[in-house]
Scaffold this motif. Structure first.
Motif, PDB file in Angstrom:
ATOM      1  N   PRO A 139       0.648  -1.189   0.011  1.00 28.64           N
ATOM      2  CA  PRO A 139      -0.066   0.074   0.024  1.00 28.64           C
ATOM      3  C   PRO A 139       0.812   1.143  -0.017  1.00 28.64           C
ATOM      4  O   PRO A 139       2.005   1.275   0.519  1.00 28.64           O
ATOM      5  N   ASP A 140       0.333   2.165  -0.816  1.00 31.60           N
ATOM      6  CA  ASP A 140       1.032   3.655  -0.616  1.00 31.60           C
ATOM      7  C   ASP A 140       2.456   3.479  -1.556  1.00 31.60           C
ATOM      8  O   ASP A 140       3.176   4.352  -1.407  1.00 31.60           O
ATOM      9  N   SER A 141       2.658   2.499  -2.422  1.00 34.54           N
ATOM     10  CA  SER A 141       3.772   2.362  -2.908  1.00 34.54           C
ATOM     11  C   SER A 141       3.455   2.352  -4.681  1.00 34.54           C
ATOM     12  O   SER A 141       2.337   2.395  -4.956  1.00 34.54           O
ATOM     13  N   GLN A 142       4.496   2.666  -5.527  1.00 34.32           N
ATOM     14  CA  GLN A 142       4.194   2.699  -6.783  1.00 34.32           C
ATOM     15  C   GLN A 142       3.644   1.241  -7.516  1.00 34.32           C
ATOM     16  O   GLN A 142       3.814   0.310  -7.073  1.00 34.32           O
TER      17      GLN A 142
ATOM     18  N   TYR B 120       0.545   0.172  -6.471  1.00 42.84           N
ATOM     19  CA  TYR B 120      -0.516  -0.407  -5.566  1.00 42.84           C
ATOM     20  C   TYR B 120      -1.971   0.272  -6.018  1.00 42.84           C
ATOM     21  O   TYR B 120      -1.985   1.643  -6.332  1.00 42.84           O
TER      22      TYR B 120
END
Lengths: 214, 283
Positions: free
Chosen positions: A105-108, A110
């Motif tokens: 989550p909250d990463s490229q 996602y």
């Protein structure tokens, strides 16, 4: 590499498996997926909310595609239409194509389930399902390190291909028609009952944005 | 006003004439949100001497680009110089790489100020005519995300007898030739590749070897993300590395950069890099 030499090598690896502890290299993870060996089992939830597991596909060929829509190497294969064409061919030929998103989550890369569905629609992508793997469990089981990484599993549950989508490490759309299309070739050869010429290849792309393990 | 203008012009012409030996010329920059890129060369080239051309990438903090073997992700920079109707591909000289760890996935690359050299061969550097260099380069920069970048550059380098030795300018000094090790050997099994480096080939540096890391030039031999295991003996530094599952390529010489870390008697650590070319161990 022909299938027979591959199996020969596999057999010798298995024979040595019991001696792993005495090998010169400690820390080798022997649970790594091996082409020619049973494919790692997995279960997960699709962007359609349904459960998916490998064991459901006995008798069918399964393709796993690790994806991150913001990665320029993935974008190369979607902007060129290469990935969608492979997905369409798979569907026509009775091959089950599962896209897997292992970004935390909250990463490229996602996405929520709804965003994953919107992405498929926007890109005219036609996988059988998009598996959401934000904990990276399926990705780690297959030792997938970059997007795109590709795996093919035969109807008996044996891993028959692991590696890249094609042979040219670049983000340039013009390279797609110039590259050796490893996955396309492997699916065609497998469907024709032929040995897979390139069964283990080097994946190239963006690191998968895994949740830290520690 | 007219005389002032003339004076300025003379001063500037003089400045060019008496430019110090280490003077360098730089192309117009290509600037993105992440990178400032220029092409840099010696201010004057000496006829019949190879001329190093630097692609100078200045990356914002946190961003990296990749080594010649990028490890498990990314892609190395690529440079094409167009010189006298010939294409020269590079880079051929790279800085010592760093190990970049993203949740256990290991890539090899560079942060900060990155100097990548492409060498124009001596035969192309001819007295009496300027060298016109037009170049295209591509490079990938990554932080949490990756962005492919490209640039076109142009440089005109005067060729003059008596010019300073090539590579005299400050940028090139940042990638000095590494001390080389040619007495090393390697042994391969189906599972691992082990380098054997005689301790005597590592020079007379102070302190016991506490860490060794090998950056192979080829990307298809060693599992970059697996731990490399140091097995030192009295005369030999042995480094065992798990291999990839790729079909075993035939290798006659194993090339790469070997980083040796030593623990000094005062407790500090010091790392030195070597250019390594290892021969297959006698069976």
């Amino acid at each position: 590499m022909t299938r027979s030499t591959l199996f020969t090598r596999r057999t010798s690896l298995l024979a040595l498996g019991g001696a792993a502890a005495t090998l010169a290299v400690p820390g080798v993870v022997w649970a790594k997926p091996q082409v020619g060996a049973p494919s790692p089992a997995f279960s997960g939830v699709g962007s359609d909310g349904k459960p998916y597991k490998l064991a459901d596909y006995r008798g069918k060929t399964v393709v796993l595609e690790w994806t991150n829509h913001e990665c320029p190497y993935v974008a190369k294969h979607y902007r060129s239409g290469n990935m969608q064409a492979l997905q369409k061919d798979a569907a026509t030929g009775g091959v089950v194509w599962l896209s897997v998103i292992s970004s935390m989550p909250d990463s490229q890369g996602y996405v929520s389930a709804a965003q994953a569905n919107d992405l498929s629609k926007a890109r005219n992508a036609v996988p059988a399902a998009v598996l959401l793997d934000p904990d990276g469990i399926i990705g780690r089981a297959y030792d997938a390190r970059v997007t795109p990484t590709m795996a093919i599993i035969d109807g008996k549950g044996t891993l028959i291909y692991l590696g890249g989508i094609d042979s040219i490490r670049s983000t340039d759309l013009a390279d797609v028609p110039k590259a050796t299309p490893y996955v396309k070739d492997a699916l065609r050869q497998h469907a024709a009952g032929q040995p897979i010429t390139h069964a283990v290849t080097q994946a190239y792309g963006c690191t998968i944005k895994y949740k830290p393990t520690a | 006003m007219a005389s002032g203008w003339t004076g300025a012009a003379i001063v500037s012409a003089l400045a060019m004439a008496i430019a110090p030996a280490w003077a360098q010329i730089e192309s117009a920059p290509v600037v993105t949100d992440r990178t400032r890129a220029t092409l840099v060369a010696d201010g004057t080239a000496a006829p019949g001497a190879a001329l190093p051309i630097v692609l100078h990438l200045q990356l914002k903090p946190g961003w990296h680009t990749y080594w010649r073997n990028p490890g498990d992700s990314g892609e190395p920079a690529s440079v094409v110089l167009h010189v006298r109707g010939t294409d020269i591909k590079g880079p051929d000289v790279w800085p010592v790489p760093e190990r970049i760890d993203a949740a256990g996935i290991i890539s090899y690359g560079h942060h900060g100020d990155v100097v990548l050299i492409t060498t124009i061969p001596a035969a192309a550097v001819i007295a009496g005519s300027d060298l016109q260099i037009d170049a295209e380069a591509t490079w990938l920069v990554c932080e949490k995300v990756c962005v492919p970048e490209t640039g076109r550059f142009a440089l005109r380098v005067p060729v003059a007898a008596g010019a300073a030795p090539a590579g005299a300018h400050s940028l090139q000094k940042r990638v000095p030739p590494l001390p080389s090790i040619t007495s090393a050997s390697f042994a391969r099994t189906a599972q691992s590749l082990t380098l054997h480096v005689p301790v005597a080939s590592l020079g007379a540096a102070d302190g016991r070897v506490s860490g060794v890391y090998f950056f192979p030039e080829r990307g298809d031999l060693v599992d970059h993300s697996a731990p490399q295991v140091l097995q030192p003996t009295d005369n030999d530094v042995a480094l065992a590395m798990p291999v990839t599952q790729l079909p075993a390529a035939s290798v006659t010489i194993m090339r790469g950069v070997l980083a040796i870390t030593r623990q000094r008697s005062d407790g500090t650590q010091h790392t030195e890099a070597f250019q390594l070319a290892a021969q297959p161990a006698a069976p």
